[in-house]
Design a protein around this motif. Structure first.
Motif, PDB file in Angstrom:
ATOM      1  N   THR A  77      -2.755  -2.993  -5.110  1.00 38.93           N
ATOM      2  CA  THR A  77      -1.438  -3.529  -4.772  1.00 38.93           C
ATOM      3  C   THR A  77      -0.749  -4.069  -6.013  1.00 38.93           C
TER       4      THR A  77
ATOM      5  N   LYS B 260       8.738   2.073  -2.233  1.00 41.77           N
ATOM      6  CA  LYS B 260       7.926   0.940  -2.693  1.00 41.77           C
ATOM      7  C   LYS B 260       8.743   0.017  -3.590  1.00 41.77           C
TER       8      LYS B 260
ATOM      9  N   LYS C  36      -8.221  -3.454   4.587  1.00 46.20           N
ATOM     10  CA  LYS C  36      -6.822  -3.604   4.214  1.00 46.20           C
ATOM     11  C   LYS C  36      -6.145  -4.719   5.004  1.00 46.20           C
TER      12      LYS C  36
END
Length: 379
Positions: free
Chosen positions: A84, A130, A245
């Motif tokens: 991330t 993103k 996750k």
């Protein structure tokens, strides 16, 4: 001046690196020093300290957008997974490359739209999405903190160059393609020399993420209930086992009888092989290799591409397409609820499942079109 230097103190207990944070001058000068075992630890502490104490810089409208993103990440995204962190770093680098002199005071929707138009010439739509999420979140905090009056990332249109964006035909395989992959993997001769192929067999029957499959332990295989327990994930970047996750990703996956048989045989072969080579496996990892480590995700993908090449595929799919295919089939089965599909995937909500998996697979579109035409004709 803040700096990192070799620690001048000597002795067995002395740590080799010293970080010094300095702010102000004269009677208002503040100095904080810490010692660390590695230069990386010292750099991390100094970056966080600078970000925390530089309030004037943080709240300045004259601050560069790229610098703001760096400080914002250090303050509010501490402790995120390495993968991330890499996505946030990529966004900041894009801003540095395309908007190197843009300050917070110069932000506007026109500028942001221009940025994404330029970015879209060289990057995929997934990259644009993103970046937009990261910028929107960071600048929402800037609005809340009174740094800027409004968030310029609203109502932004994303358009990417089609050559950088994978079409649906490259994201979802046909039934015939899936069956060819499945049959080859499930009928393979088990070999400790090709462990990634065993990992792929598990993925093609369960839809697990690669990291989830790599993290499996012997105790996760419940033969009597035909269930596969998922409660960890292997992070290829750090080479560590991490929590899944999300909390919802901890789940039990049903296994076919063929997969149960394969894993039972594999576990016996794997244990005997490790013992013969004198390799310790205290965590009882299902896919530990001869070097005492787990395979990398890139290695699993490499084996998958080689398999597709042998099968004569024109387009090479990623391992995630196996997950996409299985879910596409489940969604089209009226006896399987969307709630269960969401739990099967380990999604945090049904909305995420609806967003990504309500499409039809390519080779069934023609049949659906005929059915739709018949329905309309009978109205």
């Amino acid at each position: 001046m803040s700096r990192i230097v070799k620690n001048p103190c000597k002795g067995k207990q002395a740590r080799p690196w010293r970080a010094e944070f300095t702010q102000g001058s004269g009677s208002h000068r503040m100095r904080i020093c810490r010692v660390f075992d590695s230069k990386r630890e010292a750099q991390g502490w100094l970056a966080e300290t600078v970000a925390t104490h530089a309030r004037n810089q943080y709240f300045s409208r004259d601050m560069l957008l790229a610098d703001y993103l760096k400080v914002w990440f250090a303050l509010f995204k501490k402790g995120v997974a390495p993968a991330t962190k890499a996505t946030y770093t990529a966004t900041r680098k894009h801003v540095q490359n395309y908007l190197p002199t843009l300050t917070l005071a110069d932000l506007s929707r026109v500028v942001i739209q221009g940025y994404f138009n330029a970015l879209g010439r060289n990057h995929s739509i997934e990259t644009l999405r993103k970046d937009l999420v990261h910028l929107r979140t960071a600048l929402a905090d800037a609005v809340a903190d009174g740094v800027i009056p409004h968030n310029p990332t609203q109502r932004i249109r994303l358009v990417a160059n089609t050559k950088h964006t994978r079409g649906k035909d490259k994201k979802i395989m046909t039934k015939a393609q899936y069956q060819a992959v499945r049959d080859r993997l499930m009928n393979q001769e088990l070999s400790t020399k090709q462990i990634p192929l065993i990992v792929l067999a598990v993925i093609c029957q369960t839809g697990l993420r690669v990291g989830e499959a790599l993290a499996l332990r012997e105790d996760d295989v419940d033969v009597s209930q035909r269930l596969l327990r998922v409660d960890e994930s292997f992070d290829t970047c750090t080479r560590d086992l991490r929590p899944t996750k999300t909390a919802n990703a901890v789940r039990d996956i049903p296994m076919t009888s063929q997969l149960v048989t394969m894993l039972t045989s594999w576990q016996k072969m794997h244990d005997e092989w490790l013992a013969k080579r004198g390799i310790a496996n205290p965590k009882r990892l299902l896919f530990l290799m001869g070097n005492g480590e787990l395979p990398r995700a890139t290695s699993v993908n490499y084996y998958y591409h080689q398999l597709q090449k042998k099968l004569g595929f024109e387009t090479f799919f990623s391992t995630h397409t196996l997950r996409h295919f299985l879910v596409s089939q489940m969604i089209q089965n009226p006896s399987i609820t969307l709630t269960y599909v969401s739990r099967f995937l380990g999604h945090s909500s049904e909305a995420i499942t609806q967003q990504y998996y309500l499409g039809l697979i390519p080779d069934e579109i023609e049949g659906q079109r005929s059915q739709v035409a018949n329905v309309i004709a009978e109205i």
